[in-house]
Design an enzyme around this catalytic site. Structure first.
Site, PDB file in Angstrom:
ATOM      1  N   HIS A  65      34.155  53.104  33.895  1.00  0.00           N
ATOM      2  CA  HIS A  65      33.201  51.866  33.879  1.00  0.00           C
ATOM      3  C   HIS A  65      34.038  50.712  33.418  1.00  0.00           C
ATOM      4  CE1 HIS A  65      30.844  52.778  29.917  1.00  0.00           C
ATOM      5  NE2 HIS A  65      31.997  52.115  29.799  1.00  0.00           N
TER       6      HIS A  65
ATOM      7  N   ASN B  68      34.553  57.330  31.945  1.00  0.00           N
ATOM      8  CA  ASN B  68      33.940  57.634  33.386  1.00  0.00           C
ATOM      9  C   ASN B  68      34.410  56.424  34.450  1.00  0.00           C
ATOM     10  OD1 ASN B  68      32.577  55.375  32.786  1.00  0.00           O
ATOM     11  ND2 ASN B  68      30.620  56.464  33.149  1.00  0.00           N
TER      12      ASN B  68
ATOM     13  N   GLU C 211      28.472  51.459  35.954  1.00  0.00           N
ATOM     14  CA  GLU C 211      28.721  52.667  35.953  1.00  0.00           C
ATOM     15  C   GLU C 211      29.200  53.208  37.428  1.00  0.00           C
ATOM     16  OE1 GLU C 211      28.945  54.093  32.921  1.00  0.00           O
ATOM     17  OE2 GLU C 211      27.025  54.011  31.906  1.00  0.00           O
TER      18      GLU C 211
ATOM     19  N   ASP D 142      28.432  42.099  28.386  1.00  0.00           N
ATOM     20  CA  ASP D 142      27.260  43.067  28.511  1.00  0.00           C
ATOM     21  C   ASP D 142      26.424  42.935  27.184  1.00  0.00           C
ATOM     22  OD1 ASP D 142      29.200  44.395  27.061  1.00  0.00           O
ATOM     23  OD2 ASP D 142      29.626  45.788  28.780  1.00  0.00           O
TER      24      ASP D 142
HETATM   25  C1  F6R Z   1      32.183  46.836  26.155  1.00  0.00           C
HETATM   26  C2  F6R Z   1      31.992  47.359  27.448  1.00  0.00           C
HETATM   27  C3  F6R Z   1      32.626  48.782  27.924  1.00  0.00           C
HETATM   28  C4  F6R Z   1      33.798  49.351  26.987  1.00  0.00           C
HETATM   29  C5  F6R Z   1      34.162  50.557  27.608  1.00  0.00           C
HETATM   30  C6  F6R Z   1      34.894  51.237  26.407  1.00  0.00           C
HETATM   31  O1  F6R Z   1      31.514  45.400  26.065  1.00  0.00           O
HETATM   32  O2  F6R Z   1      31.650  46.817  28.429  1.00  0.00           O
HETATM   33  O3  F6R Z   1      33.204  48.721  29.114  1.00  0.00           O
HETATM   34  O4  F6R Z   1      34.682  48.386  27.196  1.00  0.00           O
HETATM   35  O5  F6R Z   1      32.677  51.466  27.277  1.00  0.00           O
HETATM   36  O6  F6R Z   1      34.339  51.445  25.030  1.00  0.00           O
HETATM   37  P1  F6R Z   1      35.551  51.543  23.791  1.00  0.00           P
HETATM   38  O7  F6R Z   1      36.472  50.304  23.838  1.00  0.00           O
HETATM   39  O8  F6R Z   1      34.623  51.626  22.752  1.00  0.00           O
HETATM   40  O9  F6R Z   1      36.007  52.884  24.078  1.00  0.00           O
END
Ligand code: F6R
Length: 269
Positions: free
Chosen positions: A142, A140, A147, A71
């Protein structure tokens, strides 16, 4: 789904890197060049630190490897230090010694975001698909920035970040207002097309999301739960991230008794 529970975040990184290395090695044995799917955020940093020396020792396998990010924020200049183009350059491209022209991040600065999303999907297809997709998970549920409520069939597209995700990511910015509100993200359908997925999570703050992913119903309310349908999903988590699982004892037993044909935990040695 293979669930691996480790005592420390370092061990999660090492085991997850061993799984990625195993997939890269078996991909190369089929005569193809490995294609990695890579995530940003804190969760995969230990995996990247463990994997980099292996990649640098195995140039025969990884020389022409390519990578696709999950992303990118919309509206953040590519050279902003927190753009995912910058983060992936720092945490993946440079330590792995990948050719930057083979590392792809969705173009969140494009004038035509729908065209940029389609171009990203086309680039994955042209590369032959992702062999191993590395994932974190949001508190959450995702994956990527899909989301809750995201379609299970979705492809790369623009999404609106939830307030919770923006708050979770505020630590990378000066203020909540500075966190972008939108992103371009691989869809759940895109992620499910990867031949293997390796999801890492550390810490009690991820325990509810992990329980919903592994043992909850498959529901768009927990987008990660779609991984229950994936043929080769490996979930590598710390004890505290596993604290909501009812089957943790069996997961430990299973890993301690892996039959030789399934052994991969020593791949990095
Ligand atoms: C990152 C992404 C997100 C993260 C998720 C966890 O490219 O797509 O899904 O993997 O938000 O973030 P962290 O690892 O910082 O807790």
């Amino acid at each position: 789904m293979e669930v691996v529970i480790a005592p420390t975040a370092d061990e999660v990184g090492r085991l997850a890197a061993a799984k990625v290395a195993q997939v890269c090695r078996s991909t190369a044995e089929t005569g193809r060049t490995p294609v990695l799917g890579v995530a940003t955020g804190s969760s995969p940093l230990g995996l990247y630190a463990s994997l980099a020396p292996w990649i640098n020792r195995h140039r025969d396998i990884m020389r022409d490897a390519s990578a696709f990010a999950l992303d990118e924020y919309v509206g953040l200049p590519k050279d902003h230090p927190e753009s995912y183009a910058s983060v992936i350059a720092r945490t993946v491209t440079e330590p792995f010694g990948l050719d930057p022209s083979r590392v792809h991040v969705p173009d969140g600065s494009a004038d035509d975001l729908n065209a940029a999303a389609q171009a990203f999907e086309d680039a994955i297809t042209a590369a032959g698909g992702v062999d191993v997709q590395i994932l974190g998970i949001g508190s959450n549920g995702h994956i990527g920035f899909n989301e809750p409520g995201s379609s299970f069939g979705s492809r790369t597209r623009v999404k609106t970040l939830t307030e919770q995700t923006r708050r979770d990511n505020q630590r990378f910015f000066d203020s909540l207002d500075a966190v972008p509100t939108h992103c371009l993200t691989q869809g759940l359908g895109t992620i499910m097309d990867a031949r293997h997925v390796v999801l890492v999570a550390q810490g009690a703050a991820k325990a509810d999301a992990i329980a919903a992913l592994v043992e909850g119903p498959v529901t768009a309310s927990c987008p990660a739960s779609i991984l229950q349908f994936h043929r080769h999903a490996t979930i590598v988590i710390t004890d505290d991230a596993a604290s909501g699982l009812t089957a943790a004892a069996h997961n430990h037993y299973q890993l301690d008794n892996l039959p030789e044909v399934q052994r991969w935990t020593h791949e990095l040695e």
